[in-house]
Scaffold this active site. Structure first.
Site, PDB file in Angstrom:
ATOM      1  CE  LYS A 269     -13.098  -3.126   0.244  1.00  0.00           C
ATOM      2  NZ  LYS A 269     -13.135  -2.755   1.628  1.00  0.00           N
TER       3      LYS A 269
ATOM      4  CE  LYS B 191      -4.367  -1.687   1.629  1.00  0.00           C
ATOM      5  NZ  LYS B 191      -5.518  -1.506   2.488  1.00  0.00           N
TER       6      LYS B 191
ATOM      7  CE  LYS C 141      -5.840  -8.340  -1.676  1.00  0.00           C
ATOM      8  NZ  LYS C 141      -5.698  -7.811  -0.314  1.00  0.00           N
TER       9      LYS C 141
END
Ligand code: TYM
Length: 332
Positions: A197, A111, A194
């Site tokens: 969102k 992230k 994966k």
């Protein structure tokens, strides 16, 4: 009774990965455990969120859980920022967990991207808040998708270090519950990534808000390979896209992947995809309409979350007081 805690970040649409990796399992588990389910809004702001979107998404994720079958009368459903003890215990854990442990967290690396110095301090300390979410209720079990496994190992290490630093047997070591045929649902565009969102392509995922036509279109366009479906699980090796779709079919019908292959072995993907579409629409369609109904007047959801927070506070506050006593904080 053993206690479950789990959470979802209200950072965007709930997607099929959240549903199959987590929420669908929670619906099954709620009959055997006392459950606490949380919209982790404080985790959400570790990456900047538009305040209006955060408010909307908090309600929509709650609506998704209720629509999927979480019994909000029996179980506790609330948003994290309504229970201050999460943040209070997280601070204590910031002083228990080691920097070296956090440095190993792969989610932070993903992230934060290339410029780690620009990431928020919250994003770095995120796993300690997650440990606090679980342990402020002395939860014994945590049902999650596979991507959260490393965070749960850290929560166990933190519980253990707290117990040994203070010479107490206070926190349980929470067990991850990772099960079902879709523990890690992959992107429809790339079977090695994966489903998430944050993927730029909406075609990479099925959102819980997608209507039947959109679900059909996304499944039709989902990447596959030219081979027919194999007869055995071994035949799915090195076929990530095929493996993913078979796993999704199995999870949506509560079957093992082997049982799905028995039915479709030798058939082309075009035929399998048609059946998968029918199955996905039959499972997700009713959830989608119930979410819409609940979101039309969010006052019911707000009332559920408010009541959930009161019940959560009633469990968390005495545990926090004990922690403060153990640590040696002077209290009124
Ligand atoms: P979050 O919001 O990313 O995801 C919520 C749940 O959905 C699961 N999940 C998936 N499962 C299978 N395949 C996928 N592609 C997929 N994507 C998401 C996640 O594993 C998760 O169970 N850090 C957590 C939220 C959290 C939490 C907690 C969870 C905060 N505190 C305490 C458990 C206990 C997260 O970001 O989940």
């Amino acid at each position: 009774m053993q206690r479950i805690f789990s959470g979802v970040q209200p950072t965007g649409n709930l997607h099929l990965g959240n549903y199959l990796g987590a929420i669908r399992n929670w619906v099954h588990l709620q009959h055997d455990y006392e459950c606490i389910f949380c919209m982790v809004d404080m985790h959400a702001i570790t990456l900047w969120q538009d305040p209006k979107d955060l408010l909307h998404n908090t309600r929509e994720v709650a609506a998704g859980m209720i629509a999927a079958g979480i019994d909000a009368e029996k179980q506790i459903l609330f948003n994290q920022s309504m229970v201050p003890a999460h943040a209070q215990l997280a601070w204590v854990f910031n002083c228990v967990a080691r920097i070296g442990w956090l440095n190993r967290m792969t989610q932070f690396k993903d992230k934060a991207g290339k410029h780690k110095e620009n990431a928020s301090v919250g994003l770095y300390a995120y796993p300690n808040l997650m440990s606090a979410d679980i342990l402020i209720y002395k939860a014994t079990h945590v049902p999650v998708g596979e991507d959260q496994k490393q965070h749960l190992e850290l929560a166990r290490d933190t519980a253990q270090k707290f117990n040994s630093d203070y010479g107490v047997d206070f926190f349980p070591l929470p067990e991850p519950l990772i099960f079902g045929a879709a523990r890690r649902v992959m992107s429809f565009r790339d079977g090695t990534k994966k489903m998430s969102k944050s993927d730029e392509s909406d075609y990479s995922r099925i959102n819980m808000t997608d209507d039947a036509d959109t679900i059909a279109l996304k499944i039709r366009k989902a990447k596959t390979d030219p081979l027919p479906l194999p007869e055995t699980i071994e035949g799915l090796t090195e076929r990530p896209e095929a493996d993913n779709l078979v796993g999704i079919f199995a999870a949506l019908s509560d079957l093992e992947k082997a049982a799905v292959l028995e039915r479709f072995a030798g058939k082309p993907f075009s035929e399998f995809k048609q059946d998968l579409t029918d199955l996905a629409v039959s499972v997700l369609g009713p959830i989608n309409s119930e979410m819409k109904r609940l979101m039309a007047d969010p006052s019911h959801i707000d009332a559920v979350l408010h009541r959930g927070a009161e019940r959560a506070n009633a469990i968390a506050e005495p545990i926090l007081k004990d922690v403060y006593d153990i640590v040696g904080f002077l209290r009124p």
